[in-house]
Enzyme design. Structure first.
Site, PDB file in Angstrom:
ATOM      1  N   ASP A  73       0.802  -1.234   0.000  1.00 29.66           N
ATOM      2  CA  ASP A  73       0.000   0.000   0.000  1.00 29.66           C
ATOM      3  C   ASP A  73       0.829   1.276   0.000  1.00 29.66           C
ATOM      4  O   ASP A  73       0.428   2.296  -0.531  1.00 29.66           O
ATOM      5  CB  ASP A  73      -0.942   0.025   1.215  1.00 29.66           C
ATOM      6  CG  ASP A  73      -0.172   0.140   2.524  1.00 29.66           C
ATOM      7  OD1 ASP A  73       0.728  -0.696   2.765  1.00 29.66           O
ATOM      8  OD2 ASP A  73      -0.436   1.087   3.288  1.00 29.66           O
ATOM      9  N   ASP A  76       5.528   0.317   3.494  1.00 34.26           N
ATOM     10  CA  ASP A  76       5.740  -0.943   4.219  1.00 34.26           C
ATOM     11  C   ASP A  76       5.491  -2.106   3.269  1.00 34.26           C
ATOM     12  O   ASP A  76       5.333  -1.910   2.073  1.00 34.26           O
ATOM     13  CB  ASP A  76       4.795  -1.001   5.427  1.00 34.26           C
ATOM     14  CG  ASP A  76       3.368  -0.813   4.988  1.00 34.26           C
ATOM     15  OD1 ASP A  76       2.817  -1.721   4.336  1.00 34.26           O
ATOM     16  OD2 ASP A  76       2.794   0.274   5.252  1.00 34.26           O
ATOM     17  N   TYR A 224      -5.961   0.262   8.563  1.00 37.81           N
ATOM     18  CA  TYR A 224      -7.021   0.628   7.622  1.00 37.81           C
ATOM     19  C   TYR A 224      -8.372   0.236   8.198  1.00 37.81           C
ATOM     20  O   TYR A 224      -9.158  -0.476   7.598  1.00 37.81           O
ATOM     21  CB  TYR A 224      -6.772   0.008   6.235  1.00 37.81           C
ATOM     22  CG  TYR A 224      -5.620   0.690   5.539  1.00 37.81           C
ATOM     23  CD1 TYR A 224      -5.803   1.921   4.906  1.00 37.81           C
ATOM     24  CD2 TYR A 224      -4.351   0.136   5.535  1.00 37.81           C
ATOM     25  CE1 TYR A 224      -4.743   2.564   4.283  1.00 37.81           C
ATOM     26  CE2 TYR A 224      -3.288   0.777   4.906  1.00 37.81           C
ATOM     27  CZ  TYR A 224      -3.491   1.988   4.286  1.00 37.81           C
ATOM     28  OH  TYR A 224      -2.453   2.632   3.660  1.00 37.81           O
ATOM     29  N   GLU A 465       5.643   9.715   3.377  1.00 29.72           N
ATOM     30  CA  GLU A 465       5.309   8.379   2.858  1.00 29.72           C
ATOM     31  C   GLU A 465       4.418   8.478   1.618  1.00 29.72           C
ATOM     32  O   GLU A 465       3.439   9.221   1.617  1.00 29.72           O
ATOM     33  CB  GLU A 465       4.593   7.560   3.950  1.00 29.72           C
ATOM     34  CG  GLU A 465       4.408   6.097   3.565  1.00 29.72           C
ATOM     35  CD  GLU A 465       3.938   5.224   4.732  1.00 29.72           C
ATOM     36  OE1 GLU A 465       3.429   5.769   5.733  1.00 29.72           O
ATOM     37  OE2 GLU A 465       4.088   3.983   4.630  1.00 29.72           O
TER      38      GLU A 465
END
Ligand SMILES: *[C@@H]1O[C@H](CO)[C@@H](O)[C@H](O)[C@H]1NC(C)=O
Length: 485
Positions: A73, A76, A224, A465
């Site tokens: 995603d 990571d 999430y 990120e």
């Protein structure tokens, strides 16, 4: 009068200089290339980001199924099904509305969609079961490891009738349905498979209602977690299924469940958690172009949403930074920028086709040109027209983020360092002050803080990120502005 003329002059000059300054085609190419850097599984021979290699080739084995492939995603190495499905839906919407402006990049955009949908097809292959995540997020986040070296727990998580997940299943159905439109003429057999699967996943999502955030709480929260509830995903899925299949049943579902599922909650948000503004804009197309007047209420909601973004409008609720960027609190702000700008642009096209404008109170009117201008301003901000004078897309322009919060980008590649780098051995690369060794071309980061500053620090993941759902709607935006600069 003189002052006004001067201001007009200044405005004309600044418009002229910003107009000539961006290479949207180059940015589009990079924006799509980024998805190759997020690939999990066996990489194909035409992989362009060659510092990445095969990874997670045993994913699914814990449950005796093949769950290799798909996307990580963000920075990571977990495969989170919920944002991955949302990414696929938005990539598909980008192609559906703006594919004709993608030129030679279209092929790459189609590959980016298919990389996600091939995985979603695997994840939904068993009727009544949907695999929604591979990788224990706590175990993963505890390490700074290349995906190619991963030895963290690749736990497999699923929803089924006893552990429902209408949110993640609804989004997965939406993604499969949207992608079926993308491939309808290009690969009819694949499109048929996608649509059939979308229908069965939706049936499961609707029949066994519940939130995956409850069924799988300790695995998916706080990562999430569907904070907003699963109702919006059910409507969103039905809207895409209707668009893809034209079946009356989905139209009736939307009408019947409009109130029950809260379509009229005028929540002006759009992201992996909250689909409200997206539902209203998507269905408005049916109203404005398809003349489905019985869905008029959705257009009224969409109008309210559009006005909430217009500076000077009495409905305005969405904030901008002093430098002009849409800003919402909570980290990874750029996801809001690209998703909301995408809706503005899509809506502006639907309005143009049907000759509409929307009064927003005061003397502010939402016209197609005005919406495009706002969306373009956001894209230009991302590409460099901002107080930091930098691009927020890696590899675009002269100044861009060098220390993105991304394991694979920040650790040496297998080519330069073939030996394994273990979980904690990666920490020194995480803490290193220098730039990342591998350029994750096209990655758009969380972006500057509320006052337009960007520290370019790996440790401040909220700003540094990248995520797949920041880039997915940007693909559509860049394609449009490439063709209509
Ligand atoms: C944004 O970052 C700058 C520089 O790092 C800092 O001085 C400023 O206080 C930050 N603003 C906010 C609102 O966090």
């Amino acid at each position: 009068m003189a002052l006004r003329l001067l201001l007009l002059c200044f405005l004309a000059i600044s418009l002229a200089t910003s107009e000539a300054s961006h290479d949207y085609g180059d940015a589009l190419k990079k924006c799509i290339t980024f998805f190759e850097g997020q690939r999990s599984g066996k990489l194909p021979s035409n992989q362009r980001l060659t510092w990445r290699r095969d990874s997670a080739l045993k994913d699914g084995s814990a449950a005796h199924v093949d769950l290799t492939g798909g996307y990580y995603d963000a920075g990571d190495n977990v495969k989170f099904g919920f944002p991955m499905a949302f990414t696929a839906t938005l990539l598909s919407w980008s192609v559906i509305d703006f594919g004709k402006s993608m030129g030679s990049e279209l092929e790459h955009a189609l590959s980016a969609v298919r990389w996600a949908t091939d995985y979603l097809l695997k994840a939904s292959a068993t009727p009544g079961v949907l695999y929604v995540q591979v990788g224990d997020a706590f175990s993963d986040h505890n390490c700074w490891e290349r995906p190619e070296d991963m030895d963290t727990l690749r736990t497999v998580y699923k929803v089924d009738k006893d552990h429902p997940g209408s949110d993640v299943a609804g989004e997965t159905a939406a993604a499969l349905a949207a992608a079926s439109i993308v491939f309808r003429e290009r690969d009819p057999a694949y499109a048929r498979l996608l649509l059939d699967r979308a229908m069965s996943v939706f049936e499961f999502a609707d029949k066994h209602r519940g939130a995956y955030s409850k069924s799988l709480n300790s695995a998916v929260c706080p990562f999430y977690c569907d904070f907003n509830g699963y109702q919006d995903e059910l409507l969103w899925a039905a809207a895409w299924l209707h668009k893809a299949s034209k079946q009356r049943a989905y139209r009736e579902y939307i009408k019947t469940n409009e109130k029950v599922l809260g379509a009229d909650d005028t929540i002006n948000e759009f992201g992996w958690d909250n689909k409200h503004a997206g539902i209203n804009v998507l269905i408005s197309k049916e109203v404005m172009i398809g003349k489905a007047y019985y869905l008029e209420s959705f257009k009224l909601n969409a109008d309210t949403f559009i006005c909430s973004l217009l500076p000077g409008s009495s409905h305005r609720q969405i904030d901008y930074s002093p430098g002009g960027l849409i800003f919402k609190t909570g980290g990874s702000n750029m996801q809001h920028v690209t998703a909301l700008s995408f809706l503005l642009l899509a809506y502006s096209n639907y309005m143009s086709h049907s000759n509409q404008h929307v009064p927003c109170g005061g003397d502010v009117t939402a016209t197609p040109a005005r919406l495009k201008q706002i969306a373009k301003r956001q894209v230009d901000y991302i590409l460099g027209d901002n107080p930091m004078r930098m691009s927020y897309m890696v590899g675009y322009g002269e100044r861009f983020p060098r220390r993105i919060h991304h394991r694979a980008s920040s650790l040496p590649s297998l080519t330069s360092h073939p030996a394994r780098i273990g979980c904690k051995a990666g920490t020194r690369y995480y803490l290193a002050p220098g730039p990342n060794p591998n350029l994750l071309v096209g990655a758009v980061v969380g972006g500057p803080n509320r006052t337009d500053s960007f520290p370019d620090s790996r440790q401040i993941f909220q700003l540094s990120e990248p995520t797949t759902y920041i880039n997915a709607p940007l693909v559509g935006l860049l394609a449009y502005f490439w063709a209509h600069p």
